[in-house]
Write an enzyme that holds these catalytic residues in place. Sequence first.
Site, PDB file in Angstrom:
ATOM      1  N   MET A  30      -0.515   2.424  -0.956  1.00  0.00           N
ATOM      2  CA  MET A  30      -1.847   1.794  -0.920  1.00  0.00           C
ATOM      3  C   MET A  30      -2.735   2.557   0.069  1.00  0.00           C
ATOM      4  SD  MET A  30      -1.443  -2.199  -1.661  1.00  0.00           S
ATOM      5  CE  MET A  30      -1.054  -2.753  -0.022  1.00  0.00           C
ATOM      6  N   ALA A  32      -3.934   4.622   3.585  1.00  0.00           N
ATOM      7  CA  ALA A  32      -3.774   4.481   5.044  1.00  0.00           C
ATOM      8  C   ALA A  32      -2.444   5.121   5.442  1.00  0.00           C
ATOM      9  CB  ALA A  32      -3.859   3.020   5.478  1.00  0.00           C
ATOM     10  N   HIS A  37       5.013   7.421   5.156  1.00  0.00           N
ATOM     11  CA  HIS A  37       4.708   7.846   3.780  1.00  0.00           C
ATOM     12  C   HIS A  37       5.035   9.331   3.590  1.00  0.00           C
ATOM     13  CE1 HIS A  37       1.692   4.453   4.196  1.00  0.00           C
ATOM     14  NE2 HIS A  37       2.340   4.108   3.106  1.00  0.00           N
ATOM     15  N   GLN A  61      -1.809  -8.150  -5.359  1.00  0.00           N
ATOM     16  CA  GLN A  61      -0.678  -8.504  -4.489  1.00  0.00           C
ATOM     17  C   GLN A  61      -1.126  -9.133  -3.171  1.00  0.00           C
ATOM     18  OE1 GLN A  61       0.601  -4.215  -4.292  1.00  0.00           O
ATOM     19  NE2 GLN A  61       1.244  -4.757  -2.242  1.00  0.00           N
ATOM     20  N   GLY A 162      10.002   3.010   0.810  1.00  0.00           N
ATOM     21  CA  GLY A 162      10.553   2.867   2.160  1.00  0.00           C
ATOM     22  C   GLY A 162      11.365   1.585   2.276  1.00  0.00           C
ATOM     23  N   LYS A 164      11.511  -0.239   4.778  1.00  0.00           N
ATOM     24  CA  LYS A 164      10.871  -1.250   5.638  1.00  0.00           C
ATOM     25  C   LYS A 164      10.548  -2.492   4.811  1.00  0.00           C
ATOM     26  CE  LYS A 164       6.623  -1.401   7.260  1.00  0.00           C
ATOM     27  NZ  LYS A 164       6.182  -2.804   7.132  1.00  0.00           N
TER      28      LYS A 164
HETATM   29  O1  PAF Z   1       4.430  -0.790  -0.464  1.00  0.00           O
HETATM   30  C1  PAF Z   1       3.273  -0.612  -0.871  1.00  0.00           C
HETATM   31  O2  PAF Z   1       2.515   0.166  -0.295  1.00  0.00           O
HETATM   32  C2  PAF Z   1       2.779  -1.367  -2.089  1.00  0.00           C
HETATM   33  O3  PAF Z   1       3.309  -2.646  -2.135  1.00  0.00           O
HETATM   34  C3  PAF Z   1       3.035  -0.620  -3.413  1.00  0.00           C
HETATM   35  C4  PAF Z   1       4.511  -0.452  -3.688  1.00  0.00           C
HETATM   36  C5  PAF Z   1       2.358   0.741  -3.370  1.00  0.00           C
HETATM   37  C6  PAF Z   1       2.433  -1.426  -4.569  1.00  0.00           C
HETATM   38  O4  PAF Z   1       1.059  -1.615  -4.415  1.00  0.00           O
END
Ligand code: PAF
Length: 295
Positions: A30, A32, A37, A61, A162, A164
């Site tokens: 998402m 940031a 990442h 979400q 990840g 986490k």
């Molecule tokens: O973990 C995240 O950053 C989000 O939940 C994901 C898996 C990209 C889905 O929007």
Amino acid sequence: MIIFNSIEQLQNHLNSIRNQKKSVGFVPTMGALHQGHISLINRAKADSDVVVCSIFVNPTQFNDLSDLDKYPRTLAADCQLLEKANCDIVFAPEVTEMYTEAELDLKKQKIEDKSWTLGKQVDFGMLETVMEGAQRPGHFNGVAQVVSKLFRIVSPDKAYFGQKDFQQLAIIRSMTKQLEMPIQIIACDIIREPNGLAMSSRNERLTKEERSLAAIISQTLYTIKQEYLSKSVGVLKQEALQNIQTVPAITMEYIEISDSDSLQAISDFKQSKSAVVCIAVKLGAVRLIDNVVLY
Ligand code: PAF
């Protein structure tokens, strides 16, 4: 590195890559972005020919709409980091590229019937009702919805997540299996700050002092890992709570010791072949989660 906003253009490009028999690794995010990442990108680079990273703040979400507004959007800086990490393709669609208006209707989103959001009825059972699922109703349905869409768009050979977000990983594995998607899900280690704080886009919202106070979260989890052979589940959870309470700025939402596969809470270590301790706290206005696999 090529950046796509359109599904059609991305898919045309990926088709030509697949015609060359190249494997595709996928890292959904998402944005940031932080070193956590980038570690996923590095892992994907090591075992795929071409790496795609998606950057999409998924509205479905977020059960708290002010959280969605506050979510950092840093596309230019994210792309710089990805370029440096030798990512091949960025997919950064607008919301209207990913969803129809009907799909964004939040009242419909909340219905139990997952065939509405996933195209087929799936059952996550306990995986979506405990811990994060209990605290954030509808969250995992939204995660599964967007990840299933992204998987259909990108059709990767492997996708990287990840650890986490331990519960999210369990949901995604279950979804991939139930939707019979031929994608290998790869779990990657948590990357931590020098003081042990698990890296997260939300850490940006902590003050310097809060960041240093947050060290107690992982310290508490690692203490449980050191002591689980000699103490009961109940005692470990009680001592963890007391430890967290020594920092008044932190409020515990939950600490749970669970079976790593079913995520069912355990009360005795003999009940489970593998166990994980998961925690969620509030530090100021920021909600943080973390976990450590015990055995
Ligand atoms: O973990 C995240 O950053 C989000 O939940 C994901 C898996 C990209 C889905 O929007």
